[in-house]
Design a protein around this motif. Structure first.
Motif, PDB file in Angstrom:
ATOM      1  N   ARG A  58       0.919  -1.401   0.154  1.00  0.00           N
ATOM      2  CA  ARG A  58      -0.030  -0.024  -0.116  1.00  0.00           C
ATOM      3  C   ARG A  58       0.971   1.272   0.148  1.00  0.00           C
ATOM      4  N   ARG A  59       1.953   1.167   0.772  1.00  0.00           N
ATOM      5  CA  ARG A  59       2.827   2.422   0.889  1.00  0.00           C
ATOM      6  C   ARG A  59       3.712   2.597  -0.344  1.00  0.00           C
ATOM      7  N   VAL A  60       4.294   1.199  -1.074  1.00  0.00           N
ATOM      8  CA  VAL A  60       4.984   1.326  -2.176  1.00  0.00           C
ATOM      9  C   VAL A  60       4.352   1.808  -3.213  1.00  0.00           C
ATOM     10  N   GLN A  61       3.087   1.422  -3.470  1.00  0.00           N
ATOM     11  CA  GLN A  61       2.366   1.565  -4.638  1.00  0.00           C
ATOM     12  C   GLN A  61       1.865   3.109  -4.828  1.00  0.00           C
ATOM     13  N   ASP A  62       2.406   3.880  -3.853  1.00  0.00           N
ATOM     14  CA  ASP A  62       1.998   5.348  -3.883  1.00  0.00           C
ATOM     15  C   ASP A  62       2.995   5.928  -4.458  1.00  0.00           C
ATOM     16  N   GLU A  63       4.311   5.361  -4.657  1.00  0.00           N
ATOM     17  CA  GLU A  63       5.477   6.010  -5.294  1.00  0.00           C
ATOM     18  C   GLU A  63       6.010   5.020  -6.571  1.00  0.00           C
ATOM     19  N   TYR A  64       6.036   3.848  -6.461  1.00  0.00           N
ATOM     20  CA  TYR A  64       6.745   3.059  -7.340  1.00  0.00           C
ATOM     21  C   TYR A  64       5.945   2.133  -7.976  1.00  0.00           C
ATOM     22  N   PRO A  65       6.305   1.687  -9.260  1.00  0.00           N
ATOM     23  CA  PRO A  65       5.699   0.496  -9.857  1.00  0.00           C
ATOM     24  C   PRO A  65       6.104  -0.825  -9.131  1.00  0.00           C
ATOM     25  N   ILE A  66       5.270  -1.802  -8.946  1.00  0.00           N
ATOM     26  CA  ILE A  66       5.655  -3.024  -8.383  1.00  0.00           C
ATOM     27  C   ILE A  66       5.493  -4.038  -9.387  1.00  0.00           C
ATOM     28  N   LEU A  67       6.502  -4.815  -9.455  1.00  0.00           N
ATOM     29  CA  LEU A  67       6.812  -5.937 -10.377  1.00  0.00           C
ATOM     30  C   LEU A  67       7.319  -7.090  -9.787  1.00  0.00           C
ATOM     31  N   PHE A  68       7.254  -8.366 -10.386  1.00  0.00           N
ATOM     32  CA  PHE A  68       7.593  -9.640  -9.933  1.00  0.00           C
ATOM     33  C   PHE A  68       8.706 -10.190 -10.594  1.00  0.00           C
ATOM     34  N   ARG A  69       9.601 -10.930 -10.103  1.00  0.00           N
ATOM     35  CA  ARG A  69      10.468 -11.759 -10.691  1.00  0.00           C
ATOM     36  C   ARG A  69      10.988 -12.928 -10.005  1.00  0.00           C
ATOM     37  N   LEU A  70      11.458 -13.914 -11.066  1.00  0.00           N
ATOM     38  CA  LEU A  70      11.679 -15.315 -10.486  1.00  0.00           C
ATOM     39  C   LEU A  70      12.994 -14.968 -10.046  1.00  0.00           C
ATOM     40  N   ASN A  71      13.301 -15.915  -8.714  1.00  0.00           N
ATOM     41  CA  ASN A  71      14.694 -16.051  -8.481  1.00  0.00           C
ATOM     42  C   ASN A  71      15.475 -16.774  -9.361  1.00  0.00           C
ATOM     43  N   ALA A  72      17.048 -16.864  -9.274  1.00  0.00           N
ATOM     44  CA  ALA A  72      17.899 -17.661 -10.183  1.00  0.00           C
ATOM     45  C   ALA A  72      17.541 -19.178 -10.119  1.00  0.00           C
ATOM     46  N   GLU A  73      17.050 -19.702  -9.149  1.00  0.00           N
ATOM     47  CA  GLU A  73      16.759 -21.070  -9.501  1.00  0.00           C
ATOM     48  C   GLU A  73      15.162 -21.295  -9.654  1.00  0.00           C
ATOM     49  N   ARG A  74      14.594 -20.082 -10.024  1.00  0.00           N
ATOM     50  CA  ARG A  74      13.317 -20.107 -10.608  1.00  0.00           C
ATOM     51  C   ARG A  74      12.366 -21.144  -9.886  1.00  0.00           C
ATOM     52  N   ASP A  75      12.324 -21.135  -8.729  1.00  0.00           N
ATOM     53  CA  ASP A  75      11.399 -21.691  -7.861  1.00  0.00           C
ATOM     54  C   ASP A  75      10.601 -20.789  -6.858  1.00  0.00           C
ATOM     55  N   ARG A  76      10.997 -19.284  -6.881  1.00  0.00           N
ATOM     56  CA  ARG A  76      10.241 -18.636  -6.064  1.00  0.00           C
ATOM     57  C   ARG A  76      10.245 -17.240  -6.546  1.00  0.00           C
TER      58      ARG A  76
END
Length: 259
Positions: A58-76
């Motif tokens: 809620r606080r982050v979205q007031d200022e920044y885009p939120i995106l998602f990325r897989l970790n190097a192991e591609r399991d999280r």
């Protein structure tokens, strides 16, 4: 030896005290230590993004885009607050200031981190990265003191321990959040091509976003379950945050315009 403790478990994203630059924060060893709270490239703030936890969306979205990325192991998956479009680019840095009303916790707590303890049930401890450019080991600079003359934690250090605990708890709670996103197939690959005023194109690849169409298809029972588990609000906050991409592009264009 007296040390500063917080009640929180050590999260997997945090490198702990077995690294040479990291040390358990103690009054005896670090009484004179000061930490710069200024912002700038030379202080390690030239970063394109930082981890964000769902409890702060809620606080982050007031200022920044939120995106998602897989970790190097591609399991999280990891959630990221975006500051720029290229490695090392932070469009919120301006004349030594961070031009935003909120700093993501993962940025705000630097150069501190959570260290483990031998007992799984024991309190976790505050560690500090002594290699950080924010550190003034002699106590002669303009940074903020960690301990007062009586060896007690200053209000600044107390606020850091609170933020470390909040970040750690948010990270551990995020496991259930990401499991829900996976269960209902709510993340989709996202490639963004941003055309800038000078004619150049920036591309963001390797990221994911909330699948809005899939979200709309969920039935009332599933939406109710997501709400009951406190997952629905951060999902909506992540969606809302994409509106901040326009502002990030505007910052990039202004930076280009200024040469």
């Amino acid at each position: 030896m007296r040390c500063v403790r917080i009640t929180a478990r050590s999260p997997p994203w945090k490198i702990c005290a077995d690294m040479p630059e990291h040390a358990l924060l103690t009054i005896e060893d670090h009484r004179a230590l000061r930490v710069s709270t200024e912002r700038g490239i030379g202080l390690g703030d030239a970063v394109m993004c930082a981890i964000a936890v769902p409890s702060e969306f809620r606080r982050v979205q007031d200022e920044y885009p939120i995106l998602f990325r897989l970790n190097a192991e591609r399991d999280r998956f990891t959630a990221l607050a975006m500051f720029g479009f290229e490695t090392g680019e932070n469009l919120f840095l301006d004349d030594g200031k961070w031009d935003a009303r909120y700093l993501p916790l993962a940025i705000d707590i630097q150069p501190f981190l959570i260290g483990g303890s031998p007992s799984e049930s024991g309190d976790k401890q505050v560690h500090i990265d002594l290699a950080s450019p924010r550190i003034d080991g002699n106590g002669a600079g303009d940074g903020v003191r960690l301990f007062d003359e009586d060896g007690r934690p200053t209000p600044y250090l107390e606020s850091i321990t609170d933020k470390l605990g909040e970040l750690d708890l948010g990270y551990r709670e995020s496991e259930a959040f990401f499991a829900a996103l996976d269960r209902y197939k709510l993340l989709e690959p996202l490639t963004l091509e941003i055309k800038l005023d000078d004619g150049s194109t920036n591309r963001l690849v390797g990221f994911h976003g909330i699948d809005e169409d899939r979200l709309r298809e969920l039935d009332a029972a599933t939406l109710g379950k997501l709400h009951a588990d406190d997952h629905l609000m951060p999902i909506f906050m992540a969606l809302a945050s994409l509106g901040r991409l326009r502002e990030l592009i505007a910052r990039k264009n202004r930076r280009i315009g200024h040469g």
